[in-house]
Design an enzyme around this catalytic site. Sequence first.
Site, PDB file in Angstrom:
ATOM      1  N   LYS A 109      -0.278 -42.198 -39.203  1.00  0.00           N
ATOM      2  CA  LYS A 109       0.632 -42.682 -38.161  1.00  0.00           C
ATOM      3  C   LYS A 109       2.022 -42.178 -38.518  1.00  0.00           C
ATOM      4  O   LYS A 109       2.629 -42.692 -39.475  1.00  0.00           O
ATOM      5  CB  LYS A 109       0.650 -44.213 -38.153  1.00  0.00           C
ATOM      6  CG  LYS A 109      -0.659 -44.881 -37.702  1.00  0.00           C
ATOM      7  CD  LYS A 109      -0.599 -46.376 -38.013  1.00  0.00           C
ATOM      8  CE  LYS A 109      -1.655 -47.183 -37.283  1.00  0.00           C
ATOM      9  NZ  LYS A 109      -1.735 -48.575 -37.807  1.00  0.00           N
ATOM     10  N   HIS A 131      -2.522 -43.790 -32.896  1.00  0.00           N
ATOM     11  CA  HIS A 131      -1.481 -44.472 -32.116  1.00  0.00           C
ATOM     12  C   HIS A 131      -1.080 -45.768 -32.818  1.00  0.00           C
ATOM     13  O   HIS A 131      -1.595 -46.090 -33.886  1.00  0.00           O
ATOM     14  CB  HIS A 131      -2.014 -44.790 -30.701  1.00  0.00           C
ATOM     15  CG  HIS A 131      -3.136 -45.790 -30.679  1.00  0.00           C
ATOM     16  ND1 HIS A 131      -3.571 -46.388 -29.527  1.00  0.00           N
ATOM     17  CD2 HIS A 131      -3.932 -46.310 -31.671  1.00  0.00           C
ATOM     18  CE1 HIS A 131      -4.556 -47.226 -29.806  1.00  0.00           C
ATOM     19  NE2 HIS A 131      -4.799 -47.186 -31.086  1.00  0.00           N
ATOM     20  N   ARG A 132      -0.176 -46.536 -32.195  1.00  0.00           N
ATOM     21  CA  ARG A 132       0.151 -47.892 -32.611  1.00  0.00           C
ATOM     22  C   ARG A 132      -0.189 -48.835 -31.458  1.00  0.00           C
ATOM     23  O   ARG A 132      -0.386 -48.408 -30.328  1.00  0.00           O
ATOM     24  CB  ARG A 132       1.660 -48.037 -32.927  1.00  0.00           C
ATOM     25  CG  ARG A 132       2.200 -47.142 -34.011  1.00  0.00           C
ATOM     26  CD  ARG A 132       1.466 -47.227 -35.324  1.00  0.00           C
ATOM     27  NE  ARG A 132       1.356 -48.540 -35.912  1.00  0.00           N
ATOM     28  CZ  ARG A 132       1.930 -48.924 -37.046  1.00  0.00           C
ATOM     29  NH1 ARG A 132       2.705 -48.074 -37.707  1.00  0.00           N
ATOM     30  NH2 ARG A 132       1.724 -50.132 -37.555  1.00  0.00           N
ATOM     31  N   SER A 133      -0.186 -50.130 -31.759  1.00  0.00           N
ATOM     32  CA  SER A 133      -0.496 -51.075 -30.678  1.00  0.00           C
ATOM     33  C   SER A 133       0.604 -51.075 -29.615  1.00  0.00           C
ATOM     34  O   SER A 133       0.329 -51.257 -28.431  1.00  0.00           O
ATOM     35  CB  SER A 133      -0.720 -52.475 -31.237  1.00  0.00           C
ATOM     36  OG  SER A 133       0.336 -52.858 -32.081  1.00  0.00           O
ATOM     37  N   GLU A 164     -12.164 -49.262 -40.944  1.00  0.00           N
ATOM     38  CA  GLU A 164     -10.762 -49.138 -41.372  1.00  0.00           C
ATOM     39  C   GLU A 164     -10.292 -50.452 -41.995  1.00  0.00           C
ATOM     40  O   GLU A 164     -10.633 -51.534 -41.504  1.00  0.00           O
ATOM     41  CB  GLU A 164      -9.934 -48.796 -40.132  1.00  0.00           C
ATOM     42  CG  GLU A 164      -8.440 -48.625 -40.358  1.00  0.00           C
ATOM     43  CD  GLU A 164      -7.729 -48.293 -39.041  1.00  0.00           C
ATOM     44  OE1 GLU A 164      -8.314 -47.588 -38.192  1.00  0.00           O
ATOM     45  OE2 GLU A 164      -6.601 -48.760 -38.844  1.00  0.00           O
ATOM     46  N   GLU A 180      -3.864 -53.167 -26.917  1.00  0.00           N
ATOM     47  CA  GLU A 180      -4.269 -51.762 -26.784  1.00  0.00           C
ATOM     48  C   GLU A 180      -5.220 -51.544 -25.619  1.00  0.00           C
ATOM     49  O   GLU A 180      -5.810 -50.472 -25.477  1.00  0.00           O
ATOM     50  CB  GLU A 180      -4.911 -51.271 -28.095  1.00  0.00           C
ATOM     51  CG  GLU A 180      -3.912 -51.230 -29.241  1.00  0.00           C
ATOM     52  CD  GLU A 180      -4.502 -50.693 -30.536  1.00  0.00           C
ATOM     53  OE1 GLU A 180      -5.723 -50.418 -30.589  1.00  0.00           O
ATOM     54  OE2 GLU A 180      -3.736 -50.549 -31.500  1.00  0.00           O
ATOM     55  N   LYS A 236      -7.501 -41.874 -33.075  1.00  0.00           N
ATOM     56  CA  LYS A 236      -7.657 -43.250 -32.593  1.00  0.00           C
ATOM     57  C   LYS A 236      -6.500 -43.519 -31.650  1.00  0.00           C
ATOM     58  O   LYS A 236      -5.357 -43.655 -32.074  1.00  0.00           O
ATOM     59  CB  LYS A 236      -7.629 -44.206 -33.788  1.00  0.00           C
ATOM     60  CG  LYS A 236      -7.958 -45.639 -33.413  1.00  0.00           C
ATOM     61  CD  LYS A 236      -8.057 -46.531 -34.646  1.00  0.00           C
ATOM     62  CE  LYS A 236      -6.756 -47.192 -34.972  1.00  0.00           C
ATOM     63  NZ  LYS A 236      -6.884 -48.486 -35.692  1.00  0.00           N
ATOM     64  N   ASP A 261     -11.782 -51.570 -37.002  1.00  0.00           N
ATOM     65  CA  ASP A 261     -10.582 -51.731 -37.805  1.00  0.00           C
ATOM     66  C   ASP A 261     -10.500 -53.210 -38.121  1.00  0.00           C
ATOM     67  O   ASP A 261     -10.221 -54.026 -37.236  1.00  0.00           O
ATOM     68  CB  ASP A 261      -9.327 -51.258 -37.072  1.00  0.00           C
ATOM     69  CG  ASP A 261      -8.073 -51.440 -37.932  1.00  0.00           C
ATOM     70  OD1 ASP A 261      -8.201 -51.910 -39.078  1.00  0.00           O
ATOM     71  OD2 ASP A 261      -6.969 -51.108 -37.451  1.00  0.00           O
ATOM     72  N   ASP A 288      -5.550 -47.583 -43.714  1.00  0.00           N
ATOM     73  CA  ASP A 288      -4.376 -47.569 -42.821  1.00  0.00           C
ATOM     74  C   ASP A 288      -3.236 -48.306 -43.526  1.00  0.00           C
ATOM     75  O   ASP A 288      -2.370 -47.676 -44.126  1.00  0.00           O
ATOM     76  CB  ASP A 288      -4.763 -48.228 -41.484  1.00  0.00           C
ATOM     77  CG  ASP A 288      -3.575 -48.542 -40.595  1.00  0.00           C
ATOM     78  OD1 ASP A 288      -2.488 -47.982 -40.818  1.00  0.00           O
ATOM     79  OD2 ASP A 288      -3.724 -49.361 -39.647  1.00  0.00           O
ATOM     80  N   GLN A 329      -9.906 -56.996 -35.880  1.00  0.00           N
ATOM     81  CA  GLN A 329      -8.877 -56.518 -34.952  1.00  0.00           C
ATOM     82  C   GLN A 329      -9.420 -55.557 -33.897  1.00  0.00           C
ATOM     83  O   GLN A 329      -9.021 -55.625 -32.740  1.00  0.00           O
ATOM     84  CB  GLN A 329      -7.750 -55.847 -35.743  1.00  0.00           C
ATOM     85  CG  GLN A 329      -6.578 -55.374 -34.896  1.00  0.00           C
ATOM     86  CD  GLN A 329      -5.483 -54.756 -35.748  1.00  0.00           C
ATOM     87  OE1 GLN A 329      -4.740 -55.468 -36.421  1.00  0.00           O
ATOM     88  NE2 GLN A 329      -5.382 -53.444 -35.740  1.00  0.00           N
ATOM     89  N   GLU A 330     -10.312 -54.632 -34.307  1.00  0.00           N
ATOM     90  CA  GLU A 330     -10.760 -53.626 -33.340  1.00  0.00           C
ATOM     91  C   GLU A 330     -12.225 -53.261 -33.539  1.00  0.00           C
ATOM     92  O   GLU A 330     -12.655 -53.027 -34.669  1.00  0.00           O
ATOM     93  CB  GLU A 330      -9.928 -52.324 -33.495  1.00  0.00           C
ATOM     94  CG  GLU A 330      -8.446 -52.537 -33.288  1.00  0.00           C
ATOM     95  CD  GLU A 330      -7.591 -51.361 -33.766  1.00  0.00           C
ATOM     96  OE1 GLU A 330      -8.097 -50.209 -33.823  1.00  0.00           O
ATOM     97  OE2 GLU A 330      -6.414 -51.590 -34.101  1.00  0.00           O
ATOM     98  N   HIS A 346      -3.575 -58.376 -32.290  1.00  0.00           N
ATOM     99  CA  HIS A 346      -3.402 -57.750 -30.973  1.00  0.00           C
ATOM    100  C   HIS A 346      -3.807 -58.664 -29.827  1.00  0.00           C
ATOM    101  O   HIS A 346      -3.584 -58.341 -28.670  1.00  0.00           O
ATOM    102  CB  HIS A 346      -4.198 -56.440 -30.886  1.00  0.00           C
ATOM    103  CG  HIS A 346      -3.698 -55.396 -31.828  1.00  0.00           C
ATOM    104  ND1 HIS A 346      -4.376 -54.235 -32.101  1.00  0.00           N
ATOM    105  CD2 HIS A 346      -2.559 -55.338 -32.569  1.00  0.00           C
ATOM    106  CE1 HIS A 346      -3.684 -53.512 -32.965  1.00  0.00           C
ATOM    107  NE2 HIS A 346      -2.595 -54.164 -33.266  1.00  0.00           N
ATOM    108  N   SER A 403       0.396 -55.142 -36.389  1.00  0.00           N
ATOM    109  CA  SER A 403      -0.218 -55.475 -37.673  1.00  0.00           C
ATOM    110  C   SER A 403       0.220 -54.416 -38.673  1.00  0.00           C
ATOM    111  O   SER A 403      -0.555 -53.619 -39.169  1.00  0.00           O
ATOM    112  CB  SER A 403      -1.743 -55.538 -37.548  1.00  0.00           C
ATOM    113  OG  SER A 403      -2.312 -54.270 -37.430  1.00  0.00           O
TER     114      SER A 403
HETATM  115  P1  PGA Z   1      -0.728 -51.733 -35.224  1.00  0.00           P
HETATM  116  O1  PGA Z   1      -2.310 -51.721 -35.229  1.00  0.00           O
HETATM  117  O2  PGA Z   1      -0.245 -50.533 -34.485  1.00  0.00           O
HETATM  118  O3  PGA Z   1      -0.427 -53.035 -34.550  1.00  0.00           O
HETATM  119  O4  PGA Z   1      -0.301 -51.718 -36.676  1.00  0.00           O
HETATM  120  C1  PGA Z   1      -3.056 -50.563 -35.272  1.00  0.00           C
HETATM  121  C2  PGA Z   1      -3.871 -50.494 -36.500  1.00  0.00           C
HETATM  122  O5  PGA Z   1      -3.891 -51.427 -37.333  1.00  0.00           O
HETATM  123  O6  PGA Z   1      -4.523 -49.475 -36.702  1.00  0.00           O
HETATM  124 ZN    ZN Z   2      -5.378 -50.317 -38.673  1.00  0.00          ZN
END
Ligand code: PGA
Ligand code: ZN
Length: 398
Positions: free
Chosen positions: A324, A352-354, A272, A193, A375, A229, A299, A151-152, A143, A40
Site C-alpha cells: 500500500k 487499495h485502502r478502505s 492476510e 469497501e 486487492k 483478510d 499487511d 474483516q474481509e 469496516h 484498520s
Molecule cells: P484499511 O483496510 O485500508 O482500513 O487499513 C484494508 C486492509 O486491512 O487491508
Molecule cells: Zn489488511
Amino acid sequence: RITSVSLRRVLDSRGNPTVEADVLTESGGFGRGAAPSGASTGEYEAIELPASESIAKAREHAVPRLEGVYAGDQRAVDNALRAADGTDDFSAIGANSAVAISMAAAKAAADVLGAPLYQHLGGAFRGENFPVPLGNVVGGGEHAKEATHIQEFLAAPVGAPSVSEAVFANAAVHAAVADVLDERGVPAAKGDEGAWAPPISDAEAFEVVDEAVDRVEDEVGFEIRFGLDMAAAELYDDDREAYVYGDETKSADEQIEYVAGLVDEYDLAYVEDPLDENDYEAFAELTDRVGDRTLICGDDLFVTNVERLQDGIDAGAANSILIKPNQIGTLSDAFDAVELAARNGYETVISHRSGETEDATIAHLAVATDAGYIKTGTVGGERTAKLNELVRIADDAV
Ligand code: PGA
Ligand code: ZN
C-alpha cells in the site's frame, strides 16, 4: 522538470477529506494523484495527518523543494519529499500529501513521455502478466460494525483466463452472496469497501461465501477460490494476550490452529494478517504449517516497509506482502518493498485502502511490478475505477 505542485482537499469514499495533488512540468506534462486512507491501520504505518494540516505543511516544506526536480526521476522526486519531511514516518508533512505528490509526479512523467503509467513505471523489462484481483465480498471488523469479526472474505478467481473474466467473476460472487443471504433471510448493508456486511457469525459467513463461490464457479467454468483478510491486529487484545471474537477468545496457538483448519477446510487461496502485527514467531509457525498451499500475507505486519519485511524474511514469517503506497509514503519506497519481496520469493499483492478515491494508480503499479495479485474491492465507483483501468490496460486501451 516540475514547475508547480498544487494541493487541495477532496472527498474520499467515506466522505472524509483527503489530499489531491496536481503536478505540472516545464514540457507540459500533467499528473494528478489522490491519497487513500485506512481504517484498520497498522501500528507501524507512515503517519497520515488531517488533510488540511498535511496540505499546509507540504506547501511550506515540500513544494519549494520539488520545483525544478525532474519528474521522470521518481527517486529524485521521492528523495525531495523525504528531505522536506525529515522524519522516517512522514509525520512532518503527512504521508497523505507525500503519496499524492509521488503518484502525481509519476503520472506527469508518463504524460511527458506519452506512455501509459504502467509502462513508465515498469519499463521495457516489465513482464506480460496480469494480477489476479482479490474481491472483497463479505466483511466486517473495522469496516462494518455488527458484522463478521473477520474483516474481509475475498473471492480469488485464480483460474480466470483473463483479467476481464476475473473482474466479472468477482462481481458475480458479490451478487451470488446477496442471493445466498437473501435465501437465508439475512439482511445485509455494505461495509466501507462495498462488501456485504451481514449480521452473521464468521462460521456462517464461511458457508455463505463457499456456496456463492461454488455457484459462480459452475457458471463460469474456471477455478475460483477464496481467501481472507483477518486483520488480526484489530482482534488482538494486548492486555488479555488473546484474539477476541465477541465473547470468545483464542490464544496465539489456538489462533494458529483455527486458521490452519480454515485453510484446509475451505482450501483458502489467501490469508492476510492472520496474527497480530507484533507476532513474527506465530506468523512463521503458521507459514511453516500451511505456506505450501496458501498465501500468508503481511499487511499490518510489514506495512510496505523494507525493514519490517526483512525481519519477516529472516524469521520465515508469511510468504507474501501487501503493498500500500500510502503506508510508506512514496512510490519509490513501495517499489523497494516489491523488489525485496520478489528477490526472496515472496508474492506481492498491490492494495487499495478502505477509504479510496477515483485514483487508479495502483492498477498501473500492479501491472508495472508484475504483481501476482491486486486487492481493490469488487463493486462501487472508487473500486471499479481501478478494476476498469486494469481491464483497459489488458485491452491496450490506456
Ligand atoms: P484499511 O483496510 O485500508 O482500513 O487499513 C484494508 C486492509 O486491512 O487491508
Ligand atoms: Zn489488511
